[in-house]
Design an enzyme around this catalytic site. Structure first.
Site, PDB file in Angstrom:
ATOM      1  N   ASP A 186       0.744  -1.052   0.208  1.00 27.32           N
ATOM      2  CA  ASP A 186       0.373   0.116   0.001  1.00 27.32           C
ATOM      3  C   ASP A 186       0.611   1.640   0.165  1.00 27.32           C
ATOM      4  O   ASP A 186       1.983   1.398   0.969  1.00 27.32           O
ATOM      5  CB  ASP A 186      -0.960  -0.389   1.469  1.00 27.32           C
ATOM      6  CG  ASP A 186       0.104   0.035   2.361  1.00 27.32           C
ATOM      7  OD1 ASP A 186      -0.167   1.136   3.258  1.00 27.32           O
ATOM      8  OD2 ASP A 186       0.209  -1.204   3.332  1.00 27.32           O
TER       9      ASP A 186
ATOM     10  N   GLU B 223      -9.301   4.782  11.810  1.00 31.17           N
ATOM     11  CA  GLU B 223      -8.020   4.097  12.677  1.00 31.17           C
ATOM     12  C   GLU B 223      -8.663   5.908  13.452  1.00 31.17           C
ATOM     13  O   GLU B 223      -8.120   7.035  12.971  1.00 31.17           O
ATOM     14  CB  GLU B 223      -6.940   4.501  12.367  1.00 31.17           C
ATOM     15  CG  GLU B 223      -6.270   5.156  11.163  1.00 31.17           C
ATOM     16  CD  GLU B 223      -4.837   4.618  10.180  1.00 31.17           C
ATOM     17  OE1 GLU B 223      -3.511   4.417  11.190  1.00 31.17           O
ATOM     18  OE2 GLU B 223      -5.051   3.846   9.228  1.00 31.17           O
TER      19      GLU B 223
END
Length: 267
Positions: free
Chosen positions: A66, A153
């Site tokens: 990623d 998050e």
């Protein structure tokens, strides 16, 4: 399990939480280049390897990365040849930030034949409907793309958004965002999260397909009983074609299961 050295493939380590900033310049909705997925074995390394309990990351057949603006330009063909079979690319954040490297990474991954998907970093100071519209505005619906990803998050570094709503509210907002993207892209998004966030907000109650961060212990130890599709296992990966540390991820399944998953889940 053998540990990973800078020159060896022994996948398994701590991966970065997804984050970043961007600009407000939209990316044109173009079709891109799509190739039939061809699995290549990983030849990746790690500058700071961890010894994971079995099954360690190197036991999984399919690996990817990623990326966000922090990686800068990549030689995607070189990365693909080294076993980067998929990439999740940072696209947007909140309701007005576009990662400045998104368009470059998106085109490069597509031209190299890397299965690619885009992710959104969620802010709890902006309504989920606004964030969904921003993602849709900037991420083209491209044939063969992976399902979009909602990255949820806590962000302790934000100077402007310090809200931490209770778990029920977190899950409510997530469902609104996921539903909006599903309507537009025709695929239910994947949810990325971290151990602390997962526990504090009882994220397993969402009953979604998960991409989970676990960088010091096996993902099954960190999230007992939770099914998962992708495991982000290190932030210190060494990827040919990429300068500096790169997040590495493993797909939960065999090569045949990867192909079957792509057939079901590509947009």
């Amino acid at each position: 399990m053998s540990q990973i050295t800078r020159r060896s493939l022994a996948l398994g380590l701590p991966m970065l939480a997804l984050a970043g900033c961007g600009t407000d310049r939209p990316v044109p909705a173009t079709s891109g280049t799509i190739r039939a997925p061809r699995l290549t074995p990983p030849r990746l390394g790690d500058s700071d390897p961890v010894s994971f309990a079995a099954p360690a990351p190197d036991r999984y057949a399919v690996h990817g990365i990623d990326v966000a603006r922090f990686q800068g330009p990549l030689d995607w063909r070189q990365a693909r040849a080294a076993g980067v079979n998929f990439a999740f690319i940072k696209a947007t954040e909140g309701g007005d930030l576009l990662d400045p490297m998104f368009a470059d990474h998106w085109r490069g991954a597509g031209r190299a034949g890397v299965a690619r998907g885009a992710y959104h970093f969620y802010y709890f100071c902006t309504p989920p409907e606004v964030q969904a519209r921003w993602f849709i505005r900037n991420v083209p619906r491209t044939r063969g793309m992976l399902p979009p990803v909602l990255d949820m998050e806590w962000n302790p570094f934000s100077p402007t958004c310090t809200k931490r709503p209770p778990g029920a509210e977190v899950r409510r907002q997530a469902r609104i965002f996921l539903a909006a993207l599903e309507r537009h892209y025709g695929q239910r998004p994947i949810v990325y999260t971290t151990p602390e966030f997962y526990r504090q907000n009882d994220m397993g109650r969402l009953n979604e397909e998960f991409w989970l961060r676990a960088t010091a212990k096996n993902v099954t130890e960190v999230y007992p009983g939770q099914s998962w599709r992708f495991w982000q296992y290190t932030a210190t990966g060494i990827v040919p074609g990429s300068e500096g540390a790169t997040d590495l991820n493993a797909f939960n399944g065999s090569a045949a299961q990867w192909q079957a998953w792509l057939e079901r889940r590509q947009v």
